[in-house]
Design an enzyme around this catalytic site. Structure first.
Site, PDB file in Angstrom:
ATOM      1  N   GLY A  10      41.521  -5.131  58.186  1.00 30.48           N
ATOM      2  CA  GLY A  10      42.648  -6.018  57.852  1.00 30.48           C
ATOM      3  C   GLY A  10      42.502  -7.357  58.576  1.00 30.48           C
ATOM      4  O   GLY A  10      41.586  -7.562  59.380  1.00 30.48           O
ATOM      5  N   TYR A 127      59.476  -2.382  52.103  1.00 32.71           N
ATOM      6  CA  TYR A 127      58.506  -2.654  53.171  1.00 32.71           C
ATOM      7  C   TYR A 127      59.226  -2.820  54.520  1.00 32.71           C
ATOM      8  O   TYR A 127      58.878  -2.176  55.508  1.00 32.71           O
ATOM      9  CB  TYR A 127      57.701  -3.907  52.814  1.00 32.71           C
ATOM     10  CG  TYR A 127      56.866  -4.480  53.933  1.00 32.71           C
ATOM     11  CD1 TYR A 127      55.694  -3.846  54.352  1.00 32.71           C
ATOM     12  CD2 TYR A 127      57.238  -5.665  54.581  1.00 32.71           C
ATOM     13  CE1 TYR A 127      54.931  -4.381  55.386  1.00 32.71           C
ATOM     14  CE2 TYR A 127      56.479  -6.199  55.606  1.00 32.71           C
ATOM     15  CZ  TYR A 127      55.330  -5.559  56.002  1.00 32.71           C
ATOM     16  OH  TYR A 127      54.570  -6.085  57.024  1.00 32.71           O
TER      17      TYR A 127
HETATM   18  N1  LIG Z   1      50.366 -10.110  56.491  1.00 32.93           N
HETATM   19  C1  LIG Z   1      51.561 -10.586  56.831  1.00 32.93           C
HETATM   20  O1  LIG Z   1      52.017 -11.632  56.334  1.00 32.93           O
HETATM   21  C2  LIG Z   1      52.389  -9.872  57.859  1.00 32.93           C
HETATM   22  C3  LIG Z   1      53.672 -10.371  58.159  1.00 32.93           C
HETATM   23  C4  LIG Z   1      54.434  -9.702  59.119  1.00 32.93           C
HETATM   24  C5  LIG Z   1      53.929  -8.588  59.757  1.00 32.93           C
HETATM   25  N2  LIG Z   1      52.690  -8.118  59.437  1.00 32.93           N
HETATM   26  C6  LIG Z   1      52.192  -6.937  60.123  1.00 32.93           C
HETATM   27  O2  LIG Z   1      51.045  -7.297  60.853  1.00 32.93           O
HETATM   28  C7  LIG Z   1      50.143  -6.167  60.916  1.00 32.93           C
HETATM   29  C8  LIG Z   1      48.763  -6.622  60.497  1.00 32.93           C
HETATM   30  O3  LIG Z   1      48.847  -7.124  59.174  1.00 32.93           O
HETATM   31  P1  LIG Z   1      47.578  -7.700  58.407  1.00 32.93           P
HETATM   32  O4  LIG Z   1      48.002  -8.982  57.795  1.00 32.93           O
HETATM   33  O5  LIG Z   1      46.362  -7.645  59.261  1.00 32.93           O
HETATM   34  O6  LIG Z   1      47.490  -6.625  57.246  1.00 32.93           O
HETATM   35  P2  LIG Z   1      46.297  -6.333  56.224  1.00 32.93           P
HETATM   36  O7  LIG Z   1      45.327  -7.454  56.218  1.00 32.93           O
HETATM   37  O8  LIG Z   1      46.948  -5.940  54.953  1.00 32.93           O
HETATM   38  O9  LIG Z   1      45.589  -5.087  56.880  1.00 32.93           O
HETATM   39  C9  LIG Z   1      46.217  -3.852  56.929  1.00 32.93           C
HETATM   40  C10 LIG Z   1      45.149  -2.826  57.165  1.00 32.93           C
HETATM   41  O10 LIG Z   1      45.786  -1.541  57.128  1.00 32.93           O
HETATM   42  C11 LIG Z   1      44.893  -0.680  56.519  1.00 32.93           C
HETATM   43  N3  LIG Z   1      45.524   0.470  55.902  1.00 32.93           N
HETATM   44  C12 LIG Z   1      46.331   0.518  54.830  1.00 32.93           C
HETATM   45  N4  LIG Z   1      46.606   1.791  54.507  1.00 32.93           N
HETATM   46  C13 LIG Z   1      45.946   2.563  55.404  1.00 32.93           C
HETATM   47  C14 LIG Z   1      45.812   3.955  55.599  1.00 32.93           C
HETATM   48  N5  LIG Z   1      46.393   4.825  54.778  1.00 32.93           N
HETATM   49  N6  LIG Z   1      45.071   4.404  56.627  1.00 32.93           N
HETATM   50  C15 LIG Z   1      44.444   3.534  57.451  1.00 32.93           C
HETATM   51  N7  LIG Z   1      44.507   2.206  57.320  1.00 32.93           N
HETATM   52  C16 LIG Z   1      45.251   1.724  56.296  1.00 32.93           C
HETATM   53  C17 LIG Z   1      44.224  -1.475  55.421  1.00 32.93           C
HETATM   54  O11 LIG Z   1      43.016  -0.837  55.107  1.00 32.93           O
HETATM   55  P3  LIG Z   1      42.098  -1.273  53.871  1.00 32.93           P
HETATM   56  O12 LIG Z   1      41.415  -2.535  54.328  1.00 32.93           O
HETATM   57  O13 LIG Z   1      41.183  -0.120  53.708  1.00 32.93           O
HETATM   58  O14 LIG Z   1      43.036  -1.484  52.721  1.00 32.93           O
HETATM   59  C18 LIG Z   1      44.050  -2.825  56.097  1.00 32.93           C
HETATM   60  O15 LIG Z   1      42.791  -2.945  56.685  1.00 32.93           O
HETATM   61  C19 LIG Z   1      50.772  -5.089  60.050  1.00 32.93           C
HETATM   62  O16 LIG Z   1      51.489  -4.209  60.872  1.00 32.93           O
HETATM   63  C20 LIG Z   1      51.751  -5.839  59.172  1.00 32.93           C
HETATM   64  O17 LIG Z   1      52.833  -5.020  58.764  1.00 32.93           O
HETATM   65  C21 LIG Z   1      51.902  -8.748  58.518  1.00 32.93           C
END
Ligand SMILES: NC(=O)c1ccc[n+]([C@@H]2O[C@H](COP(=O)([O-])OP(=O)(O)OC[C@H]3O[C@@H](n4cnc5c(N)ncnc54)[C@H](OP(=O)(O)O)[C@@H]3O)[C@@H](O)[C@H]2O)c1
Length: 290
Positions: A10, A127
């Site tokens: 991610g 979410y």
């Molecule tokens: N993105 C945003 O705008 C945002 C905003 C607020 C908070 N957050 C929080 O910040 C954190 C990091 O977000 P990010 O942007 O890095 O998210 P991201 O790019 O969507 O990455 C999430 C990761 O979680 C993995 N994942 C999903 N389902 C899974 C499962 N069943 N088992 C194991 N891994 C799994 C995905 O794997 P795959 O690569 O295999 O799909 C992906 O690598 C998260 O907690 C998110 O809720 C994000």
């Protein structure tokens, strides 16, 4: 220290990976869905039964597809809530510390001011609801030695995100419509990654025990999606015109909160962090992408 990082593919997981060579006297294990599937409680149990003790677990994995979550409620709950509770139970049983990442979408967005960590959450989409249950899973399982870090509007040079979508549209189109009545703070995933690494080597984290608490982290300053897009085009010398529109004109399956600007005072004071402004970090990310 032995440090486990989930969500290695991610945005945040890959950003942490960028910097771990600066800490080569510590042992980082980065895992993705293949090694540790958070939608399967069996996979979680098996992973912790067959792996050595960790001192710190950083949970960057999550179900992050905000609109799809409206239909995939059970899956989002499994990953963002039940799995997080299980991670906290394992951290407790191993005497490990836990950093869990959460979201501004735990708030309803009706606040006119900055959200403090002590403000009442009230999520308005699936979410946000599942992420709030994940936070509760941590707080109710680990009275000590865990941190929940809420962040917002995460972008990076990795994966799909608003900045990369705007760049693509900016090259393809002469003008686009972007929502201007949702306010928040962008977060460059590299800045959050650096902050997490700074925190886990900070004295306040390395105490034998500290009370579990929530912290907020985003870049400094606030904007709306439309002005964010304008800044992306300005810094990239793209001539694409941005037309501000209202949320009503751009309906999505999940309702978005209107204002989720988070106060960063607690985390900056507690860990002596200096957080860059969102414009400065956006420029850094665009240079990285180019
Ligand atoms: N993105 C945003 O705008 C945002 C905003 C607020 C908070 N957050 C929080 O910040 C954190 C990091 O977000 P990010 O942007 O890095 O998210 P991201 O790019 O969507 O990455 C999430 C990761 O979680 C993995 N994942 C999903 N389902 C899974 C499962 N069943 N088992 C194991 N891994 C799994 C995905 O794997 P795959 O690569 O295999 O799909 C992906 O690598 C998260 O907690 C998110 O809720 C994000």
């Amino acid at each position: 220290m032995k440090i486990l990082v989930t969500g290695k593919n991610g945005q945040l997981g890959r950003s942490i990976k960028k910097f771990i060579s600066n800490y080569d006297h510590h042992e980082f294990t980065l895992v993705g869905r293949e090694e540790l599937d958070l939608s399967s409680s069996e996979s979680i149990s098996k992973h912790f039964d067959t792996h050595p003790h960790f001192d710190v677990i950083i949970n960057c994995a999550a179900y992050t597809a905000v609109d799809s979550a409206e239909d995939e409620i059970d899956l989002a709950d499994e990953i963002n809530h039940l799995a997080v509770k299980k991670l906290a139970e394992f951290a407790n049983s191993q005497n490990a510390k836990l950093i869990h990442i959460s979201t501004d979408y735990v708030f309803d967005g009706k606040n006119e001011f900055l959200y403090m960590e002590s403000d009442n959450p009230n999520p308005i989409n699936v979410y946000g609801k599942t992420k709030l249950l994940g936070e509760k899973g941590v707080l109710e399982t680990m009275f000590n030695n865990a941190m929940v870090i809420r962040t917002s509007w995460v972008y990076s040079e990795f994966g799909n995100n608003f900045v990369k979508t705007m760049l693509k549209l900016g090259y393809e189109k002469n003008e686009i419509n972007v929502v201007s009545d949702q306010v928040g703070s962008p977060t460059y995933a590299s800045d959050l990654a650096k902050a997490i690494l700074h925190i886990i080597f900070n004295d306040n984290f390395n105490k034998k025990s500290f009370p579990t608490e929530i912290f907020h982290f985003t870049n400094i300053g606030e904007t709306n999606w439309s002005d964010f897009a304008k800044e992306i085009f300005k810094l990239s010398n793209l001539k694409c015109k941005v037309n501000p529109i209202s949320t009503d004109q751009y309906p999505t399956p999940a309702i978005r909160p209107k204002n989720t600007t988070l106060s960063k005072d607690k985390i900056t004071n507690h860990f002596k962090l200096q957080i860059p402004s969102w414009k400065k970090s956006l420029e850094e990310c665009l240079n990285e992408i180019m």
